[in-house]
Write an enzyme that holds these catalytic residues in place. Structure first.
Site, PDB file in Angstrom:
ATOM      1  N   SER A 267      49.875  57.503  18.447  1.00 59.30           N
ATOM      2  CA  SER A 267      51.074  58.039  17.940  1.00 59.30           C
ATOM      3  C   SER A 267      51.999  58.826  18.884  1.00 59.30           C
ATOM      4  O   SER A 267      53.127  58.672  18.479  1.00 59.30           O
ATOM      5  CB  SER A 267      50.474  59.219  16.888  1.00 59.30           C
TER       6      SER A 267
ATOM      7  N   ARG B 208      56.836  52.261   7.524  1.00 59.20           N
ATOM      8  CA  ARG B 208      56.155  53.142   6.827  1.00 59.20           C
ATOM      9  C   ARG B 208      55.888  52.976   5.148  1.00 59.20           C
ATOM     10  O   ARG B 208      55.064  53.233   4.475  1.00 59.20           O
ATOM     11  CB  ARG B 208      56.194  54.517   7.351  1.00 59.20           C
TER      12      ARG B 208
ATOM     13  N   GLU C  96      50.334  52.860  11.688  1.00 58.77           N
ATOM     14  CA  GLU C  96      51.923  53.205  11.740  1.00 58.77           C
ATOM     15  C   GLU C  96      52.120  54.838  11.827  1.00 58.77           C
ATOM     16  O   GLU C  96      52.965  55.200  11.395  1.00 58.77           O
ATOM     17  CB  GLU C  96      52.324  52.764  10.496  1.00 58.77           C
ATOM     18  N   GLY C  97      51.101  55.537  12.494  1.00 54.11           N
ATOM     19  CA  GLY C  97      51.329  57.024  12.719  1.00 54.11           C
ATOM     20  C   GLY C  97      50.342  57.582  11.968  1.00 54.11           C
ATOM     21  O   GLY C  97      50.459  57.531  10.647  1.00 54.11           O
TER      22      GLY C  97
END
Length: 383
Positions: free
Chosen positions: A135, A248, A368-369
């Site tokens: 991340s 996201r 995606e984090g």
């Protein structure tokens, strides 16, 4: 029970939502158990999706796609992930990273790389995460150095969708070491997977989303032409930040689709299973559990569609994208877990849809984090 009704969906996105549902019912859901069991790449389903123009269609019309906007992509995502998350991820990864090129690349790059993907002749990928760095985008260490008229790349990437299958990938790599400008040290590149020095292998089999393939990619003096730089040198971090805002919201759609599948299975099972002379759904404890599932799902869906509008309009996009991604993916975990509990012993059987949703739900809270990072973003960008 119809959790994914279209009343919340903008009118212009309802037609493609209907297309996606029809395709998912015909091609994705009937094949879900088979591909989960085999762990094979769903080539036939992907080809059907390409023929139906439901894959890689965010690419603008001038480069061969349909120019789908974020609400249309979210509408498709809900339907695909309700049918099966593993196959759905394969369909979406077919054009992963393309947005970076049509937003920041040259016309020549778009013509050479985007059109074949939009027309179903090639696959793309996006390489960001590394074995020791996920991340922390500013900490990525794979390096590209300028040498004459080429960029020479060294390093490795991990968890790269289509790292083996793709014809080319967009690569995020370090190009500078300015300690005072930590966010200006990375750039984006187009890397053909047949380039010398590019080596990829599938990572060990996963517990979930098994129809989607990820890879470990190594770059050993991998050389690409200087014109394969996307946009401006040093702007990679900011390109990705904007890209992930859209991504996201789509990942929130992953969560909604998985949660919808779990909700459908729990509803059907509790209304059909009898214990002590009556259906399970007649017990108040079960009714309360189903009510909680509906509360969480509808809250997540309302937030996601609101966030979709905000991100589409560029209104504090990072904040809204993080809210939606966190809420929807965690709702998928909660709803799937409750669905497992209702199914009792049957829940642990691999051929049960509820078991697959339970496994699949654990993945979008990370990619995606990770959601811990999303909470940092939510707090930091709250107004």
């Amino acid at each position: 029970m119809e959790p994914l009704d279209d009343t919340i969906v903008p009118e212009h996105a309802r037609e493609i939502k209907a297309e996606a549902r029809e395709f998912a019912d015909e091609h994705i859901r009937p094949n879900a158990e088979e591909y989960f069991s085999s762990g094979e790449y769903p080539h036939e389903v992907l080809e059907a999706g390409q023929e139906a123009t439901l894959v890689a269609q965010d690419i603008p019309e001038e480069w061969g796609g349909r120019g789908l906007e974020l609400p249309e992509l979210l509408a498709v995502t809900e339907e695909f992930y309700r049918a099966d998350a593993g196959i759905a991820l394969t369909l979406q990864l077919a054009s992963f990273g393309c947005e970076l090129i049509y937003e920041y690349g040259s016309d020549e790059q778009c013509e050479e790389y985007l059109r074949p993907v939009a027309e179903g002749d090639q696959l793309s990928g996006l390489a960001v995460s590394e074995p020791e760095t996920g991340s922390d985008l500013a900490g990525i260490e794979t390096r590209a150095r300028k040498e004459g008229g080429e960029w020479v790349i060294n390093g490795e990437k991990y968890w790269i969708g289509n790292g083996v299958e793709a014809d080319w990938i967009t690569l995020y790599a370090r190009t500078g070491d300015d300690e005072e400008n930590r966010y200006g040290n990375h750039s984006m590149f187009i890397v053909p997977t047949d380039a010398d020095g590019y080596e990829a292998e599938h990572i060990p089999e996963k517990m979930a989303m098994r129809a989607s393939k990820q890879a470990h990619v190594e770059f050993d003096d991998c050389r690409i032409p200087e014109e394969n730089l996307i946009g401006t040198e040093g702007a990679g971090f900011w390109m990705l930040a904007e890209f992930f805002n859209h991504g996201r919201v789509v990942v929130a759609g992953h969560g909604l689709g998985i949660a919808a599948a779990a909700l459908e299975e729990a509803w059907a099972f509790t209304h059909g299973r009898e214990e002590f002379g009556r259906t399970i759904s007649e017990f108040q404890a079960v009714q309360h559990g189903l009510a909680d599932m509906l509360l969480e799902f509808e809250s997540a869906r309302a937030l996601t569609w609101r966030a979709c509008e905000k991100v589409q309009d560029g209104e504090n996009a990072g904040y809204w994208a993080a809210l939606a991604k966190t809420k929807a993916t965690e709702t998928a975990v909660e709803v799937s877990e409750q669905g497992m509990q209702f199914h009792g012993g049957r829940s642990i059987l691999d051929d049960r849809r509820i078991a697959r949703t339970y496994r699949d739900a654990r993945i979008p809270v990370i990619y995606e984090g990770a959601n811990e990072i999303q909470r940092n973003l939510i707090y930091g960008q709250a107004q």
